[in-house]
Write an enzyme that holds these catalytic residues in place. Sequence first.
Site: not given
Length: 261
Positions: A16, A60, A152
Amino acid sequence: MSRLPGKVAVVTGGARGQGAAAARRFVAEGASVVIGDLLADEGKQLAAELGEAAWFQPLDVGDEASWAELATVVQERFGGLDVLVNNAGILHFGALEETSLADYERVVRVNQVGTFLGMRTAVPLMRARGGGSIVNVSSVEGIGGMAMLTAYSATKFAIRGMTKVAAMELGRDGIRVNSVHPGMIDTPMISSALGGVDIDLSPGGQRVAAGRVGTPDDVANLVLFLASDESAYCTGAEFVVDGGATATHSLAGPAHDPRRG
């Protein structure tokens, strides 16, 4: 004329958002694409939409064995690898003192370790083909920090650094390595990080020179260029797609146009 004729690509986080947009562009430009993701339903649906040129592979990115399985599939099904897009990533919001070690390590495992394992897996496959292109998706938070994004930002800065080291090591093998730094892009990532809450991103879009939030296709266009032979002399570099977010600094206010009063 197709821009990726006969190329074989892997796109992580490809089910996506930015990854799916890149996968669609690659197939449209003549490539075969392996969509690597943990979102099996969405990944299989996208692969079915794209037809025989696409294959979904559960991945993964933080797991060595998962990458080994993907490498076997790529070699046996498509005969090698020309392009890797390390796109998979997750976001965690939290003040530094409130970020748990578990949360920090979770982000590092996906964003940073995933990129490392992806590059390491791709090298022998690309070397056997005489070269290739690795596109590592960082962020504008890999160029400048943002409050509440310690984990992040740390991983996105790390991706920026790993990209440069890999470019230096792999250039003589014909393997180019570049990083892409998106700004605010309309994908599910922010909503997912906030537990599925719908977020209106448009105010953020009004703060950049382009006057809008970016789209996954905006990023895919840049990734396509770096994947193609059009960028043959580009390696170890940072390519920003942010609508102008990094063109200014925190002391700059909104531009004043005297014609508007």
